[in-house]
Design a protein around this motif. Structure first.
Motif: not given
Length: 183
Positions: A85-112
């Motif tokens: 799942i992380v690899q899929l998000i990090e490859t960037g193929g889902l960029e431009g969609a809303s919500p942006n999963p990379r941004e959501v994953m980064q927010a979880a990292l920042n929170l942790s």
């Protein structure tokens, strides 16, 4: 230690025993650092990834709830395979969609990371009030985010199991003896 959603403080009345144990271990092993590893619940990131992948037309779903089967570009996708799942998000193929999963994953990292930092501050204060000798530099906060969930696909309140901070003692190598440089 476990914590609640939106929790920002770690009171010694609740967490004092865990703090004391971590401090005692650090004192026992003087050549060690306490690493405070903050973790986050992956549910938000999973939902964002599924929405983005469907919006991009790369995800299909078959079956009925709760027994859906997911496919990315025709290949099976197991939601409990966090690494994939992380690899899929990090490859960037889902960029431009809303919500942006990379941004959501980064927010979880920042929170942790912010939770790990808050626990470090609470331990330092606890050590001071208990007259324990502890150097702040001996405690290192780290954000893990969603990468190591206890429950990879949480349902309902199961996500709370993933909301945790772990203490790890990491041995630090001593500096080499005779470290004087002679030019």
């Amino acid at each position: 230690i476990q914590f609640e959603p939106n929790q920002r403080e770690f009171a010694p009345e609740v967490y004092g025993e865990a703090f004391k144990e971590a401090i005692e271990q650090a004192r026992l092993y003087g050549n060690a650092v306490i690493v405070i590893r903050g973790h986050a619940d992956p549910a938000g990131t999973l939902n964002a990834m599924l929405q983005a992948a469907r919006a991009k037309g790369v995800l299909t779903r078959t079956g009925t709830p709760p027994n859906y089967k997911y496919f990315i570009d025709g290949k099976p996708l197991e939601l409990n395979d966090t690494k994939k799942i992380v690899q899929l998000i990090e490859t960037g193929g889902l960029e431009g969609a809303s919500p942006n999963p990379r941004e959501v994953m980064q927010a979880a990292l920042n929170l942790s990371l912010s939770r790990a930092e808050a626990v470090r501050e609470a331990i330092v204060k606890f050590a001071e009030t208990q007259n324990f000798r502890l150097e702040k530099a001996q405690i290192q906060p780290v954000g893990v985010g969603i990468r190591e969930p206890v429950i990879p696909v949480p349902r309902g309140d199961q996500g709370k199991e993933n909301m945790r901070v772990e203490f790890r003692l990491v041995k630090v190598k001593a500096e080499a003896e005779g470290g004087v440089l002679d030019f």
